[in-house]
Motif scaffolding. Sequence first.
Motif, PDB file in Angstrom:
ATOM      1  N   LEU A 119      15.971   1.031 -45.943  1.00  0.00           N
ATOM      2  CA  LEU A 119      16.937   1.727 -45.103  1.00  0.00           C
ATOM      3  C   LEU A 119      18.306   1.831 -45.773  1.00  0.00           C
ATOM      4  O   LEU A 119      19.233   2.392 -45.193  1.00  0.00           O
ATOM      5  CB  LEU A 119      17.073   1.013 -43.758  1.00  0.00           C
ATOM      6  N   GLY A 120      18.423   1.269 -46.969  1.00  0.00           N
ATOM      7  CA  GLY A 120      19.680   1.337 -47.700  1.00  0.00           C
ATOM      8  C   GLY A 120      20.613   0.168 -47.462  1.00  0.00           C
ATOM      9  O   GLY A 120      21.772   0.203 -47.909  1.00  0.00           O
ATOM     10  N   LEU A 129      29.387  -2.239 -34.748  1.00  0.00           N
ATOM     11  CA  LEU A 129      29.370  -1.529 -36.023  1.00  0.00           C
ATOM     12  C   LEU A 129      30.769  -1.226 -36.541  1.00  0.00           C
ATOM     13  O   LEU A 129      30.938  -0.882 -37.714  1.00  0.00           O
ATOM     14  CB  LEU A 129      28.583  -0.223 -35.887  1.00  0.00           C
ATOM     15  N   ALA A 130      31.768  -1.383 -35.674  1.00  0.00           N
ATOM     16  CA  ALA A 130      33.142  -1.125 -36.090  1.00  0.00           C
ATOM     17  C   ALA A 130      33.687  -2.215 -36.999  1.00  0.00           C
ATOM     18  O   ALA A 130      34.659  -2.007 -37.725  1.00  0.00           O
ATOM     19  CB  ALA A 130      34.047  -0.966 -34.869  1.00  0.00           C
ATOM     20  N   LEU A 181      23.948   5.412 -39.739  1.00  0.00           N
ATOM     21  CA  LEU A 181      23.165   4.619 -40.670  1.00  0.00           C
ATOM     22  C   LEU A 181      24.052   3.984 -41.740  1.00  0.00           C
ATOM     23  O   LEU A 181      23.845   2.819 -42.116  1.00  0.00           O
ATOM     24  CB  LEU A 181      22.082   5.474 -41.326  1.00  0.00           C
ATOM     25  N   SER A 182      25.047   4.706 -42.212  1.00  0.00           N
ATOM     26  CA  SER A 182      25.925   4.128 -43.239  1.00  0.00           C
ATOM     27  C   SER A 182      26.705   2.950 -42.677  1.00  0.00           C
ATOM     28  O   SER A 182      26.979   1.982 -43.397  1.00  0.00           O
ATOM     29  CB  SER A 182      26.878   5.196 -43.783  1.00  0.00           C
ATOM     30  N   ARG A 183      27.038   2.983 -41.400  1.00  0.00           N
ATOM     31  CA  ARG A 183      27.731   1.850 -40.782  1.00  0.00           C
ATOM     32  C   ARG A 183      26.803   0.636 -40.696  1.00  0.00           C
ATOM     33  O   ARG A 183      27.232  -0.503 -40.890  1.00  0.00           O
ATOM     34  CB  ARG A 183      28.243   2.247 -39.403  1.00  0.00           C
ATOM     35  N   LEU A 184      25.526   0.888 -40.420  1.00  0.00           N
ATOM     36  CA  LEU A 184      24.556  -0.215 -40.414  1.00  0.00           C
ATOM     37  C   LEU A 184      24.387  -0.774 -41.824  1.00  0.00           C
ATOM     38  O   LEU A 184      24.271  -1.987 -42.011  1.00  0.00           O
ATOM     39  CB  LEU A 184      23.210   0.279 -39.870  1.00  0.00           C
ATOM     40  N   LEU A 187      16.557  -0.347 -34.591  1.00  0.00           N
ATOM     41  CA  LEU A 187      18.012  -0.366 -34.696  1.00  0.00           C
ATOM     42  C   LEU A 187      18.504   0.830 -35.500  1.00  0.00           C
ATOM     43  O   LEU A 187      19.489   1.492 -35.128  1.00  0.00           O
ATOM     44  CB  LEU A 187      18.471  -1.673 -35.338  1.00  0.00           C
ATOM     45  N   ALA A 188      17.828   1.127 -36.597  1.00  0.00           N
ATOM     46  CA  ALA A 188      18.215   2.272 -37.422  1.00  0.00           C
ATOM     47  C   ALA A 188      18.118   3.571 -36.624  1.00  0.00           C
ATOM     48  O   ALA A 188      18.989   4.447 -36.721  1.00  0.00           O
ATOM     49  CB  ALA A 188      17.340   2.338 -38.671  1.00  0.00           C
TER      50      ALA A 188
END
Length: 253
Positions: free
Chosen positions: A234-235, A182-183, A212-215, A199-200
């Motif tokens: 999920l955005g 996620l980085a 979640l924002s990183r996903l 995953l979420a």
Amino acid sequence: MPEPTVVITRPRAQADALAQAVAGLGRQAVVLPLLDIAPLDDPAPLRAALARLPAYALVAFVSPNAVEAAFAHIAAWPAGVPIGVVGEGSRAALARHGVTGANATIHSPPDPALSDSEHLLARLDLAALAGKRVLIVRGESGRELMADTLRAAGALVETVAAYRRSVPALTDGLARQLSSLLAGQNDWIITSSEALRGLAALVRQLDPGAGLSRLQEQHLIVPHARIAETARALGCTRVTLTGSGDARLLAAL
């Protein structure tokens, strides 16, 4: 700049061949199973249903996992028993066990982009199944649309569980792997809505504030419109819809 890593989130037993194909494109692949597939504690009901295969007018497999789990107990597919599958992955799983369109009738959605129960049902002659026995091989739980629609058409439907699936726990090792992925910006192949929801949940557990924002910043490659809908709910906005089958996933890469 190096190309993004390709994260393959299929169950481990189905991930290796795709990972090798991704490597063949010159891309780095990381296998990160988001669903654990386990055998049933008691396979007796599955074995009993499979012992009656010649009695069914249709046997439907809901996933490649259902095919693999069932064929652990099937020596040879009985002649004249039609099969229903919802995607190219299940066709490929049948082929690994020697069952193809050359030696069996296999019904599936005509459009690989629409590989789901609804489009399999549209392909079937439901009226011809009225009063006949149909077997649905699936996980311990799942959508009831196929069974309900077949029953409404008059079919005598049986469902049998072939395997158990679950989202993995957030171990220290998985947490480190998720944090690393996620980085950066990567391509995630997601082949299950259940896996994406899992995953979420994992990234929220990993980082309640920003997980979640990183996903949502990642690029998701999905084979079905329902998974794309789950992603957008999920955005996630960087979503590529490919259609069913590994060839289409690889073409998207």
